[in-house]
Design an enzyme around this catalytic site. Structure first.
Site, PDB file in Angstrom:
ATOM      1  N   THR A  72       0.721  -1.142  -0.124  1.00  0.00           N
ATOM      2  CA  THR A  72      -0.141   0.034   0.094  1.00  0.00           C
ATOM      3  C   THR A  72       0.852   1.247   0.076  1.00  0.00           C
ATOM      4  O   THR A  72       0.625   2.283  -0.724  1.00  0.00           O
ATOM      5  CB  THR A  72      -1.156   0.028   1.217  1.00  0.00           C
ATOM      6  OG1 THR A  72      -1.644  -1.075   1.060  1.00  0.00           O
ATOM      7  CG2 THR A  72      -1.821   1.359   1.189  1.00  0.00           C
ATOM      8  N   ASN A 161      -5.332  -9.119  -8.099  1.00  0.00           N
ATOM      9  CA  ASN A 161      -5.447  -9.710  -7.144  1.00  0.00           C
ATOM     10  C   ASN A 161      -6.796 -10.440  -6.914  1.00  0.00           C
ATOM     11  O   ASN A 161      -6.807 -11.546  -5.950  1.00  0.00           O
ATOM     12  CB  ASN A 161      -5.356  -8.760  -5.869  1.00  0.00           C
ATOM     13  CG  ASN A 161      -6.047  -7.408  -6.195  1.00  0.00           C
ATOM     14  OD1 ASN A 161      -5.902  -6.752  -6.965  1.00  0.00           O
ATOM     15  ND2 ASN A 161      -6.955  -7.309  -5.146  1.00  0.00           N
ATOM     16  N   CYS A 345     -10.244  -6.712   3.030  1.00  0.00           N
ATOM     17  CA  CYS A 345     -10.299  -5.217   3.293  1.00  0.00           C
ATOM     18  C   CYS A 345     -10.328  -5.372   4.685  1.00  0.00           C
ATOM     19  O   CYS A 345     -10.414  -6.357   5.304  1.00  0.00           O
ATOM     20  CB  CYS A 345     -11.411  -4.384   2.907  1.00  0.00           C
ATOM     21  SG  CYS A 345     -12.808  -4.845   3.246  1.00  0.00           S
TER      22      CYS A 345
HETATM   23  N1  PLP Z   1      -1.667  -4.552  -4.368  1.00  0.00           N
HETATM   24  C1  PLP Z   1      -2.203  -5.604  -4.603  1.00  0.00           C
HETATM   25  C2  PLP Z   1      -2.362  -5.888  -6.129  1.00  0.00           C
HETATM   26  C3  PLP Z   1      -2.430  -6.496  -3.551  1.00  0.00           C
HETATM   27  O1  PLP Z   1      -3.242  -7.503  -3.837  1.00  0.00           O
HETATM   28  C4  PLP Z   1      -2.296  -6.033  -2.261  1.00  0.00           C
HETATM   29  C5  PLP Z   1      -2.655  -6.572  -1.094  1.00  0.00           C
HETATM   30  O2  PLP Z   1      -3.932  -7.391  -0.996  1.00  0.00           O
HETATM   31  C6  PLP Z   1      -1.784  -4.626  -1.878  1.00  0.00           C
HETATM   32  C7  PLP Z   1      -1.320  -4.131  -3.207  1.00  0.00           C
HETATM   33  C8  PLP Z   1      -1.501  -4.012  -0.822  1.00  0.00           C
HETATM   34  O3  PLP Z   1      -0.412  -4.497  -0.068  1.00  0.00           O
HETATM   35  P1  PLP Z   1      -0.325  -4.665   1.709  1.00  0.00           P
HETATM   36  O4  PLP Z   1      -0.896  -5.498   1.810  1.00  0.00           O
HETATM   37  O5  PLP Z   1       1.242  -4.740   1.429  1.00  0.00           O
HETATM   38  O6  PLP Z   1      -0.334  -3.364   1.891  1.00  0.00           O
END
Ligand code: PLP
Length: 402
Positions: A72, A161, A345
Site C-alpha cells: 500500500t 489480486n 479489506c
Molecule cells: N496491491 C495488490 C495487488 C494487492 O493484492 C495488495 C494486497 O492485497 C496490495 C497492493 C497491498 O499490499 P499490502 O497488504 O502490503 O499493503
C-alpha cells in the site's frame, strides 16, 4: 478434520528460512542501521545485502530499490510521488494520472483522489489497449491545446489480486512511451511475484511495487523500484533514509527476511507454477463439473472458457448463481476451508467488487463470487477438501439451510 487454507492472495505463510533469518535482527543484531558505530554498520550491511539480492531478482540496480512498509505504501508513494503533489487535488498544471479500472484500492483510491482517469478492461480483466490509447490521445490533445499539462502517471498492475489476470505490460509501455512520453509508468506487481518472472514482465516500467507478505516474507515490508532518472517526490520527510524517498528507521529484520523469501520464491518458481497450475485446473474443473450454475470468472460467452494461461497459476475465481458469497464463506469456514470473495479489506466486510463490475460480470453473479487462491504450501489434500466441501455447501445453501 482436514482443513484447507486457500487465501494465499490475501497473505501466505512465512517461509521458515525467512523467519530464521529475521530473528537475529530482533535481538543481538538490533542496532539502528542509520547509526555510525560498528553495530549500526552491521545492520546497514544486512540491508544492503538484502537490497542487492532483491534488486537482482527484479532486474534493477540496488540503488533503485526503496524499502517501504508494504504494498500500500509503495503504491501510494508511486502515485502521489510521481504526480508530485501532496495536495488532495491536481491542478491543470500537474497533468492527469491514469490507471486501469481493476487496480487494487492502494492504486485506485490515490488516483481517484487526484481526479484521475480510469481505463476499461475486457471480459477477462485485461486492459483495453484501445481505450488506453484513447485516454492518452485525449490528454495529449488537451495538453496541445494548452488546456492541461501532459499525463503525469500511468499505473497498470502486473497481475490482478481478485481474478489473477496478467496484464500485457510490454504493450502498455509501448503505448505510454509513444503517446505520453513524459508520463511515469508504474506497475503494482504485488500479486505477480510468486508466479511470473517479474524482472521480465516489468522491464518497461519506471516504478514497480512489491509486498513481502505475499511471497513468504513478513507483513509490513514492501519495495518500490524507482528507476534511475525517474523523479518521485517523497511523501514522508525526516531522517532521509532510502535515498530520501522514504524517511524512517528501516525494519531491518523484515527486510532481511523479505530478501530470503524473495530468493526462495524466485528459485522455486518454475516448479511451483507448474504444481499450482495443475492443482488450480483440477480444482476449477472439479467445481465446474460438480456445482450447477458455477461460472469460471472471465469466461467469454461463446468461447471455450477463459484462457488460464493469461492468469497467475495460483488464482481460481468463480461466480456461483443463486448464492451469496458471505453465507457461502461462513459455511466454508465451518468446514475448515478458508477463502475469500473479493479482495480482503480491513473491516472484513463484503464490498461489491469493482474488478468484477469492470469486467462486465452481472451484479447477481458478482454477489456469489468466490476466490480460492493457492500458494507455496498448498497440498493435493487441500484441493480434495475444497472439492468435497464447496459443492456440499452450495447445495445446503440453495436448499435454504445454513
Ligand atoms: N496491491 C495488490 C495487488 C494487492 O493484492 C495488495 C494486497 O492485497 C496490495 C497492493 C497491498 O499490499 P499490502 O497488504 O502490503 O499493503
Amino acid at each position: 478434520m482436514v482443513s484447507a487454507y486457500l487465501d494465499h492472495a490475501a497473505t501466505t505463510p512465512m517461509r521458515p528460512e525467512a523467519i530464521d533469518a529475521m530473528l537475529p535482527f530482533l535481538d543481538v543484531r538490533f542496532a539502528n542501521p542509520s547509526g555510525g558505530h560498528r553495530m549500526a554498520r552491521d545492520a546497514r550491511r544486512a540491508i544492503d545485502d538484502a537490497r542487492d539480492e532483491i534488486a537482482a531478482l527484479l532486474g534493477a540496480h540496488p540503488r533503485e530499490v526503496v524499502f517501504t512498509s508494504g504494498g500500500t505504501e509503495s503504491d501510494n508513494l508511486a502515485v502521489f510521488g510521481a504526480a508530485r503533489t501532496g495536495a488532495p487535488a491536481l491542478t491543470a498544471a500537474h497533468g492527469p494520472v491514469v490507471c486501469s479500472a481493476v487496480e487494487h484500492h492502494a492504486v485506485l483510491d490515490p488516483v481517484e483522489s487526484l481526479g484521475g482517469l480510469t481505463v476499461a478492461v475486457d471480459a477477462t480483466g485485461r486492459i483495453d489497449l484501445d481505450d488506453l490509447a484513447r485516454v492518452l490521445e485525449g490528454a495529449a490533445a488537451r495538453a496541445a491545446a494548452g488546456e492541461a499539462a501532459g499525463v503525469r502517471l500511468v499505473s497498470v498492475m502486473a497481475a490482478n489480486n481478485e481474478v489473477g489476470t496478467i496484464q500485457p505490460l510490454a504493450e502498455v509501455a509501448e503505448l505510454v512511451r509513444r503517446l505520453a512520453p513524459d508520463a511515469v509508468l508504474h506497475t503494482d506487481a504485488v500479486q505477480a511475484f510468486c508466479w511470473t518472472d517479474v524482472a521480465g514482465l516489468t522491464a518497461g516500467a519506471d516504478l514497480v511495487s512489491l509486498s513481502a507478505h505475499k511471497f513468504g516474507g513478513p507483513k509490513g515490508v514492501g519495495v518500490l523500484v524507482v528507476r534511475d532518472g525517474v523523479t518521485v517526490t517523497p511523501r514522508q520527510l525526516g531522517g532521509g533514509q532510502e535515498r530520501g524517498l522514504r524517511s524512517g528507521t528501516q525494519d531491518v529484520a523484515g527486510i532481511v527476511a523479505a530478501a530470503v523469501a524473495a530468493r526462495l520464491t524466485a528459485a522455486g518458481r518454475p516448479v511451483e507454477v507448474e504444481r499450482a497450475a495443475k492443482q488450480r485446473d483440477r480444482l476449477l474443473d472439479g467445481l465446474l463439473a460438480s456445482v450447477p450454475g458455477l461460472i469460471e470468472t472471465g469466461a467469454v460467452p461463446g468461447e471455450a472458457g477463459p484462457d488460464r494461461r493469461g492468469r497467475v497459476a495460483g488464482t481460481a475465481h468463480v461466480c456461483i448463481e443463486d448464492v451469496e458469497s458471505e453465507a457461502l464463506l461462513f459455511m466454508l469456514e465451518r468446514d475448515e476451508l478458508y477463502a475469500s470473495a473479493a479482495s480482503s479489506c480491513s473491516s472484513g466486510a463484503m464490498q461489491s467488487s469493482h474488478v468484477l463490475a469492470a469486467m462486465g460480470v452481472a451484479p447477481e453473479l458478482r454477489a456469489g463470487s468466490l476466490r480460492l487462491s493457492l500458494g507455496w504450501t498448498t497440498t493435493d489434500a487441500e484441493i480434495d477438501h475444497a472439492l468435497a466441501v464447496v459443492p456440499a455447501a452450495v447445495e445446503r445453501l440453495r436448499a435454504g439451510g445454513l
